[in-house]
Every structure is written in structure tokens, then in C-alpha cells.
Design an enzyme around this catalytic site. Structure first.
Site, PDB file in Angstrom:
ATOM      1  N   LYS A  46      -1.395  -1.954   7.361  1.00  0.00           N
ATOM      2  CA  LYS A  46      -1.989  -3.282   7.469  1.00  0.00           C
ATOM      3  C   LYS A  46      -1.115  -4.289   6.746  1.00  0.00           C
ATOM      4  O   LYS A  46      -0.274  -3.952   5.951  1.00  0.00           O
ATOM      5  CB  LYS A  46      -3.382  -3.277   6.848  1.00  0.00           C
ATOM      6  CG  LYS A  46      -4.311  -2.319   7.508  1.00  0.00           C
ATOM      7  CD  LYS A  46      -5.172  -2.913   8.596  1.00  0.00           C
ATOM      8  CE  LYS A  46      -5.636  -4.296   8.335  1.00  0.00           C
ATOM      9  NZ  LYS A  46      -4.648  -5.271   8.833  1.00  0.00           N
ATOM     10  N   ASP A  95       0.885  -1.163   0.000  1.00  0.00           N
ATOM     11  CA  ASP A  95       0.000   0.000   0.000  1.00  0.00           C
ATOM     12  C   ASP A  95       0.921   1.210   0.000  1.00  0.00           C
ATOM     13  O   ASP A  95       1.591   1.488   0.992  1.00  0.00           O
ATOM     14  CB  ASP A  95      -0.881  -0.037   1.258  1.00  0.00           C
ATOM     15  CG  ASP A  95      -1.727   1.217   1.412  1.00  0.00           C
ATOM     16  OD1 ASP A  95      -1.551   2.159   0.617  1.00  0.00           O
ATOM     17  OD2 ASP A  95      -2.568   1.245   2.333  1.00  0.00           O
ATOM     18  N   TYR A 136       2.141   0.139  15.071  1.00  0.00           N
ATOM     19  CA  TYR A 136       1.236   0.097  13.925  1.00  0.00           C
ATOM     20  C   TYR A 136       1.664   1.096  12.859  1.00  0.00           C
ATOM     21  O   TYR A 136       1.801   2.266  13.130  1.00  0.00           O
ATOM     22  CB  TYR A 136      -0.199   0.400  14.367  1.00  0.00           C
ATOM     23  CG  TYR A 136      -1.182   0.279  13.237  1.00  0.00           C
ATOM     24  CD1 TYR A 136      -1.856  -0.925  13.011  1.00  0.00           C
ATOM     25  CD2 TYR A 136      -1.432   1.345  12.374  1.00  0.00           C
ATOM     26  CE1 TYR A 136      -2.744  -1.048  11.967  1.00  0.00           C
ATOM     27  CE2 TYR A 136      -2.317   1.219  11.328  1.00  0.00           C
ATOM     28  CZ  TYR A 136      -2.968   0.027  11.131  1.00  0.00           C
ATOM     29  OH  TYR A 136      -3.845  -0.091  10.087  1.00  0.00           O
TER      30      TYR A 136
HETATM   31  C1  F6R Z   1      -6.118   0.737   6.622  1.00  0.00           C
HETATM   32  C2  F6R Z   1      -7.302   0.443   7.441  1.00  0.00           C
HETATM   33  C3  F6R Z   1      -8.162   1.555   7.829  1.00  0.00           C
HETATM   34  C4  F6R Z   1      -7.496   2.554   8.745  1.00  0.00           C
HETATM   35  C5  F6R Z   1      -8.468   3.654   9.187  1.00  0.00           C
HETATM   36  C6  F6R Z   1      -7.801   4.753  10.008  1.00  0.00           C
HETATM   37  O1  F6R Z   1      -5.742  -0.313   5.833  1.00  0.00           O
HETATM   38  O2  F6R Z   1      -7.573  -0.670   7.774  1.00  0.00           O
HETATM   39  O3  F6R Z   1      -9.331   1.032   8.429  1.00  0.00           O
HETATM   40  O4  F6R Z   1      -6.951   1.917   9.867  1.00  0.00           O
HETATM   41  O5  F6R Z   1      -9.051   4.259   8.067  1.00  0.00           O
HETATM   42  O6  F6R Z   1      -6.748   5.236   9.274  1.00  0.00           O
HETATM   43  P1  F6R Z   1      -5.839   6.478   9.716  1.00  0.00           P
HETATM   44  O7  F6R Z   1      -5.308   6.180  11.089  1.00  0.00           O
HETATM   45  O8  F6R Z   1      -4.788   6.502   8.660  1.00  0.00           O
HETATM   46  O9  F6R Z   1      -6.717   7.683   9.713  1.00  0.00           O
HETATM   47 MG    MG Z   2      -3.980   2.087   3.303  1.00  0.00          MG
HETATM   48 MG    MG Z   3      -4.740  -2.423   2.276  1.00  0.00          MG
END
Ligand code: F6R
Ligand code: MG
Ligand code: MG
Length: 370
Positions: free
Chosen positions: A236, A11, A233
């Protein structure tokens, strides 16, 4: 001839948020791999996406863990990151954890599934691409394909499948692996792979009685865990997997049947929720509701002398409508639980969370119950 089939994914920027890969990033990857093909570094390739993950599917003769192939993937992701930054895409470069490439892309953020094998006369092969979930999401379907006779009729009917398969399982906490035979050790196998956040199927091998070479895998899964690599973290670890089919292996339809449940997987929204895995065609491989639900795409190829046909988008089929419908019902039901388990992951599996901070804050206010 021995061919290596590699899927390397990352990603490197979402469009918008964590929903989808921008077409410019795919175009950069296509240009880069076209050059590599022209220069005979790779034999063939396909560029795909699942949700916000850019997927490089490549064939070559360099074997697994080949420096030149990993470095090609790394450079491709770096160029795509630059474009992602220009476009202001979300989380540009999020899966590239190190600044400099050091010969092997393992542990640097991108996910990798690779296997080298002797091509059969005709070689059907499927690339499975998942988003918003973790490598353990493959445990259930890979077990179904290669070990469950209620899924794979060939385990009963086809003499060349009847002896079963050997599973290589990784303990991703302890960095150890174990080989388990099915059906002989099926209950031991299930005892550990049911704990899918820790024990993951890495590869499947034929039994010694098979006509296929014993040391050549028939399936391989990516097992990177970004949060373990980075220590915190950073994104993903949406996994990818490769499965060969037919002639002594599960039929293509048995391979796909393993995804007909919409089974529950971990890693939805903030890497912290359980949800059903919805099989979709590429046109629906974008994560929307509550950043999901978790999705899987299946691209089917025929491989010949290291060259791959155009992919068939195997889940883009009404035969999977009912699975999708069921997944949507399950998604709706789980969402009603809000922050409660089992929609939210149990505490020990929360990888992106304020929970440790909440516990620390409340620390001294917890009093012993007399
Ligand atoms: C990314 C994912 C999303 C993010 C969520 C919060 O692959 O699973 O669910 O964890 O959108 O993202 P941030 O912390 O970047 O705002
Ligand atoms: Mg992403
Ligand atoms: Mg992804």
C-alpha cells in the site's frame, strides 16, 4: 536558520498480518537514528508508527532529497527488514522495491514528505501518519485547513491569512503538476482534487503578500504510489503529511478540525475499498476490523533550531470521540455492502484484484445485445 523536516516511512513487516509495527522494528530505528544524531547527520528525530507502517520523523539541515538522509532511512528499513524476517513478521521488506540504494529513495517504495523552511520564532508543526489509504486522502483535510473558511476562521479573521494560499497539485497518472491560487481559483482546484485517486495536493505555499518566504512550503504530502512504481500490486502507499501551524497559518486547532468529519477515503482492505478515515491516538493506531478502518495519527511538535520536543499525540483526546463514533457507524454501514460499490472501489481504481482475470475468462461469453 533553515531546517529540513523529513518523514520517511515504509511497511517492512506487519505484526500480525497488516495490523501493527512490532516494537523490535521501532527499537532498531531508534538505535540507528540515535547514532545518526550523535554523528551530526541529523539534528533530531522521533520514531512512530501508524498501523503496519514504520515512520522516521527527522530534522536536519541537508535540504530535501538529500542523499545521506535517504540512505540513512534506506539502511534503517533494511536492518528492520532483517529483524522482521527473523521474527517471521508478515510481508517482511514489502515496501523495499529495489535491492540496491541508488542515491534517492524516491520510487524505491518508501513514502516521503519533506520540506525545508526558515524557522519562525516559535514553530508548531504536525506530522500526520495514515494507514490503509492513499495520498489523495489528504486532499480533503488540506483543502479544509488552507482554503475553507467554514473550517479555518483565520481565513476570514486573521489579516495574515486573509489572502489565502497556493496549492501545488500533482497529476500522478501523467506526472505533471499545476499551481492553483485560493480563493481566486478555488473552483478549479476543487474540480481536480475531488478526483483524489489521480490529482493529489503535494505542497501548499504562502501567497506573495504573506510575511513568510514565498518559496518555502507550509505543508507537504507524500505522493508515492507503490503500484505505479512497481507496475503491479506490492503493498500500500499509506501516506504521510507535514503541516506547519499558527502565526499567519491555520491555528493548530484549525489544522486538526479538518479531520473531524471522518471523511471517506480509498485503500481499505486489499487496497480496494472505501471507508471513513478515523483519527486516533498512537495506542489505537492498529488496523483490525476488515484490516481497518483507515486511520490517521497526528503528532504535534515545537521545533527550535532544528530540535523537536517530545510529540503530543493530538488525536488522543475525547474531543475526537464523536468523530470516531461516527466513523464506526459509517464503517458498519459500508461493510453491509460487501463487494458492491461504493464500498468496493470502481473497476478502474481496483489495484489488487481478480477482476481483469474474471473479465478475460468471461470474454467470449459476452454476446452482443440485439
Ligand atoms: C495491506 C492491506 C491489507 C491486505 C490484505 C491482504 O496494507 O491493506 O488489507 O491487502 O490483508 O493481504 P495479503 O494479500 O498479504 O494476504
Ligand atoms: Mg502491510
Ligand atoms: Mg500500511
Amino acid at each position: 536558520m533553515k531546517t529540513t523536516f523529513s518523514i520517511i516511512k515504509a511497511d517492512v513487516g506487519g505484526w500480525p498480518g497488516h495490523a501493527l509495527v512490532h516494537p523490535d522494528l521501532k527499537e532498531i530505528a531508534r538505535t540507528k537514528l540515535t547514532d545518526a544524531k550523535r554523528n551530526n547527520l541529523i539534528l533530531d528525530f522521533n520514531i512512530a508508527h501508524c498501523g503496519d507502517d514504520l515512520e522516521l520523523i527527522m530534522t536536519h539541515t541537508n535540504g530535501v532529497d538529500a542523499k545521506e538522509i535517504h540512505s540513512l532511512a534506506w539502511d534503517t528499513f533494511c536492518e528492520a527488514t532483517e529483524r522482521a524476517r527473523d521474527l517471521g513478521l508478515y510481508g517482511a521488506g514489502q515496501d523495499l522495491l529495489c535491492d540496491a540504494f541508488s542515491g534517492n529513495i524516491k520510487g524505491m517504495g518508501p513514502g516521503i514528505a519533506e520540506m525545508e523552511f526558515t524557522e519562525r520564532k516559535a514553530e508548531p508543526i504536525v506530522a500526520f501518519l495514515m494507514d490503509k489509504t492513499e495520498p489523495g486522502a489528504f486532499n480533503f483535510p488540506i483543502f479544509k485547513m488552507f482554503a475553507d473558511p467554514f473550517n479555518t476562521a483565520g481565513l476570514i479573521i486573521d489579516p495574515s491569512c486573509h489572502d489565502g494560499f497556493i496549492f501545488e497539485v500533482w497529476d500522478i497518472h501523467e506526472h505533471k503538476n499545476v499551481m492553483l491560487k485560493s480563493p481566486e481559483e478555488m473552483y478549479d482546484l476543487l474540480a481536480i482534487i475531488g478526483a483524489k485517486s489521480r490529482f493529489v495536493i503535494k505542497r501548499v505555499f504562502p501567497k506573495p503578500s504573506s510575511k513568510l518566504p514565498k518559496d518555502e512550503p507550509v505543508s507537504a504530502i507524500s505522493t508515492e504510489k507503490l503500484y505505479q512504481i512497481a507496475g503491479e500490486y506490492v503493498g500500500k502507499d499509506d501516506p504521510v503529511g507535514i503541516v506547519r501551524a499558527q502565526s499567519g497559518l491555520p491555528a493548530l486547532g484549525e489544522v486538526l478540525e479538518a479531520f473531524s468529519l471522518g471523511h471517506l477515503v480509498s485503500g481499505w482492505m486489499r487496497g480496494s475499498h472505501n471507508g471513513p478515515l478515523m483519527p486516533v491516538g498512537l495506542k489505537d493506531a492498529q488496523c483490525t476490523r476488515f484490516d481497518g478502518p483507515p486511520r490517521v495519527v497526528a503528532l504535534g511538535f515545537q521545533l527550535k533550531n532544528g530540535h523537536i520536543t517530545e510529540p503530543v499525540d493530538l488525536f488522543d483526546d475525547p474531543a475526537f470521540d464523536l468523530t470516531r463514533r461516527k466513523a464506526q457507524d459509517i464503517m458498519d454501514y459500508l461493510r453491509r455492502h460487501g463487494p458492491f460499490e461504493p464500498h468496493r472501489l470502481p473497476m478502474e481504481d481496483m489495484e489488487y484484484t481478480t477482476l481483469p482475470k474474471v473479465m478475460k475468462k468471461l470474454g467470449t461469453r459476452f454476446k452482443k445485445i440485439k
